[in-house]
Design a protein around this motif. Structure first.
Motif, PDB file in Angstrom:
ATOM      1  N   LEU A  42       0.839  -1.197   0.000  1.00 30.92           N
ATOM      2  CA  LEU A  42       0.000   0.000   0.000  1.00 30.92           C
ATOM      3  C   LEU A  42       0.879   1.254   0.000  1.00 30.92           C
ATOM      4  O   LEU A  42       2.052   1.214   0.379  1.00 30.92           O
ATOM      5  CB  LEU A  42      -0.904  -0.012   1.230  1.00 30.92           C
ATOM      6  CG  LEU A  42      -1.895  -1.174   1.305  1.00 30.92           C
ATOM      7  CD1 LEU A  42      -2.629  -1.154   2.643  1.00 30.92           C
ATOM      8  CD2 LEU A  42      -2.886  -1.121   0.149  1.00 30.92           C
ATOM      9  N   PRO A  43       0.320   2.387  -0.440  1.00 31.39           N
ATOM     10  CA  PRO A  43       1.116   3.619  -0.523  1.00 31.39           C
ATOM     11  C   PRO A  43       1.805   4.003   0.784  1.00 31.39           C
ATOM     12  O   PRO A  43       2.954   4.442   0.776  1.00 31.39           O
ATOM     13  CB  PRO A  43       0.074   4.670  -0.933  1.00 31.39           C
ATOM     14  CG  PRO A  43      -0.937   3.901  -1.698  1.00 31.39           C
ATOM     15  CD  PRO A  43      -1.027   2.575  -1.017  1.00 31.39           C
ATOM     16  N   ASN A  44       1.120   3.839   1.924  1.00 30.98           N
ATOM     17  CA  ASN A  44       1.750   4.219   3.198  1.00 30.98           C
ATOM     18  C   ASN A  44       2.924   3.307   3.527  1.00 30.98           C
ATOM     19  O   ASN A  44       3.922   3.738   4.114  1.00 30.98           O
ATOM     20  CB  ASN A  44       0.723   4.197   4.332  1.00 30.98           C
ATOM     21  CG  ASN A  44       0.160   2.808   4.577  1.00 30.98           C
ATOM     22  OD1 ASN A  44      -0.159   2.092   3.630  1.00 30.98           O
ATOM     23  ND2 ASN A  44       0.031   2.411   5.837  1.00 30.98           N
ATOM     24  N   GLU A  45       2.842   2.016   3.137  1.00 32.42           N
ATOM     25  CA  GLU A  45       3.954   1.100   3.352  1.00 32.42           C
ATOM     26  C   GLU A  45       5.135   1.460   2.467  1.00 32.42           C
ATOM     27  O   GLU A  45       6.295   1.376   2.887  1.00 32.42           O
ATOM     28  CB  GLU A  45       3.509  -0.330   3.057  1.00 32.42           C
ATOM     29  CG  GLU A  45       2.478  -0.884   4.021  1.00 32.42           C
ATOM     30  CD  GLU A  45       2.076  -2.291   3.649  1.00 32.42           C
ATOM     31  OE1 GLU A  45       2.412  -3.221   4.413  1.00 32.42           O
ATOM     32  OE2 GLU A  45       1.440  -2.470   2.590  1.00 32.42           O
ATOM     33  N   HIS A  47       5.856   4.493   1.354  1.00 32.11           N
ATOM     34  CA  HIS A  47       6.453   5.711   1.892  1.00 32.11           C
ATOM     35  C   HIS A  47       7.320   5.411   3.115  1.00 32.11           C
ATOM     36  O   HIS A  47       8.376   6.021   3.310  1.00 32.11           O
ATOM     37  CB  HIS A  47       5.358   6.709   2.278  1.00 32.11           C
ATOM     38  CG  HIS A  47       5.878   7.888   3.040  1.00 32.11           C
ATOM     39  ND1 HIS A  47       6.652   8.874   2.450  1.00 32.11           N
ATOM     40  CD2 HIS A  47       5.762   8.227   4.355  1.00 32.11           C
ATOM     41  CE1 HIS A  47       6.983   9.769   3.365  1.00 32.11           C
ATOM     42  NE2 HIS A  47       6.455   9.398   4.524  1.00 32.11           N
ATOM     43  N   LEU A  48       6.894   4.460   3.922  1.00 34.47           N
ATOM     44  CA  LEU A  48       7.610   4.133   5.147  1.00 34.47           C
ATOM     45  C   LEU A  48       9.041   3.668   4.871  1.00 34.47           C
ATOM     46  O   LEU A  48       9.941   3.854   5.702  1.00 34.47           O
ATOM     47  CB  LEU A  48       6.855   3.043   5.909  1.00 34.47           C
ATOM     48  CG  LEU A  48       7.352   2.709   7.327  1.00 34.47           C
ATOM     49  CD1 LEU A  48       7.208   3.930   8.237  1.00 34.47           C
ATOM     50  CD2 LEU A  48       6.574   1.527   7.884  1.00 34.47           C
ATOM     51  N   GLN A  49       9.259   3.100   3.688  1.00 36.26           N
ATOM     52  CA  GLN A  49      10.583   2.562   3.370  1.00 36.26           C
ATOM     53  C   GLN A  49      11.620   3.661   3.111  1.00 36.26           C
ATOM     54  O   GLN A  49      12.813   3.369   3.013  1.00 36.26           O
ATOM     55  CB  GLN A  49      10.494   1.628   2.157  1.00 36.26           C
ATOM     56  CG  GLN A  49       9.487   0.512   2.306  1.00 36.26           C
ATOM     57  CD  GLN A  49       9.547  -0.179   3.660  1.00 36.26           C
ATOM     58  OE1 GLN A  49      10.604  -0.637   4.089  1.00 36.26           O
ATOM     59  NE2 GLN A  49       8.400  -0.256   4.336  1.00 36.26           N
ATOM     60  N   THR A  51      11.924   6.151   5.256  1.00 34.13           N
ATOM     61  CA  THR A  51      12.109   6.725   6.586  1.00 34.13           C
ATOM     62  C   THR A  51      12.892   5.746   7.452  1.00 34.13           C
ATOM     63  O   THR A  51      13.272   4.650   7.012  1.00 34.13           O
ATOM     64  CB  THR A  51      10.758   7.027   7.240  1.00 34.13           C
ATOM     65  OG1 THR A  51      10.122   5.781   7.583  1.00 34.13           O
ATOM     66  CG2 THR A  51       9.857   7.811   6.285  1.00 34.13           C
TER      67      THR A  51
END
Length: 259
Positions: A42-45, A47-49, A51
């Motif tokens: 998913l998009p939030n997952e 993006h998390l990569q 950070t």
């Protein structure tokens, strides 16, 4: 995504069914989960990569599997996320991760031909081994597995300097180094060869090289005799050589010494 990707094994008497799934040779369940994750994340997952919350082991498994199954876009993304975490700066993942992750990333960088990641892994591993933060035997195991000769040489050279600094007893011998018999043999052989080279370099007469234009060999001898060798007594041969080279290079007339 996976339609037609896996062919039915040939020569099997029992054809695979829903109850007998097609085996995925050499793929662990964890690795295959990482492949599914990178495809359907998913998009939030995603993006998390980018950070501090990035999951480097899962990214490494995903990059490995994407390389195997020829998914270059996903492979490139996973490698980019790993490299971003490893860059010197605010994240600097390689400065704190355990040695087994360094081992994994070294193999991944070689598999995917990612020279920048490989350089970052090896540089950080050598630095942390020299500082005593990580044991040298884990670095040697990885270097041997992937045949990284320069990396191995750097680790062995660090161990060679440790031999001079250690206060070894007859009962203790070299057990604290935690090396295999073969690794210890290589270390002691290299130590003997370097010590022998250092001794003869400093004490043998300087050879004459008339073919390179030396017309006054006595000048070369004077320069060589006055060379300020490092006071390391062989514990750091490279430092001694660099010191001698810098001095001799400043005296251009000493052709034989330069040779």
């Amino acid at each position: 995504m996976f339609r037609g990707m896996f062919s039915i094994p040939q020569g099997s008497a029992v054809q695979p069914t829903d109850l007998l799934p097609i085996p995925l040779t050499e793929d662990s369940a964890e690795e295959f989960r990482a492949l599914c994750w990178v495809v359907y994340a998913l998009p939030n997952e995603i993006h998390l990569q980018s950070t501090r919350g990035a999951d480097i082991p899962r990214l490494a498994n995903a990059a490995k599997m994407c390389h195997k199954y020829t998914l270059p876009v996903f492979e490139g993304w996973a490698l980019d996320m790993i490299r971003n975490q490893c860059q010197p700066g605010s994240l600097d993942y390689l400065k704190t991760c355990p040695s087994d992750i360094l081992h994994t990333l070294m193999g991944l960088a070689l598999l995917c031909n990612h020279g920048r990641l490989l350089s970052l892994v090896e540089t950080n591993w050598i630095f942390r081994a020299r500082s005593g933060e990580l044991p040298c035997n884990s670095a040697l195991a990885a270097g041997e597995k992937y045949n990284r000769r320069q990396f191995l040489a750097d680790v062995y050279y660090h161990l060679n300097k440790q031999l001079y600094a250690s206060n070894l007893s007859s009962g203790q011998a070299f057990s604290d180094l935690n090396l295999t018999d073969q690794q210890l043999l290589r270390l002691l052989s290299g130590h003997a060869l370097l010590s022998n080279f250092w001794y003869h370099l400093r004490r043998d007469p300087l050879p004459h090289y008339p073919a390179i234009g030396c017309m006054s060999h006595h000048i070369c001898i004077l320069v060589w005799t006055a060379t300020p060798w490092a006071s390391t007594e062989g514990s750091d041969v490279l430092a001694g050589l660099n010191s001698a080279r810098s001095y001799v290079a400043s005296t251009l007339s000493a052709r034989c010494a330069l040779q």
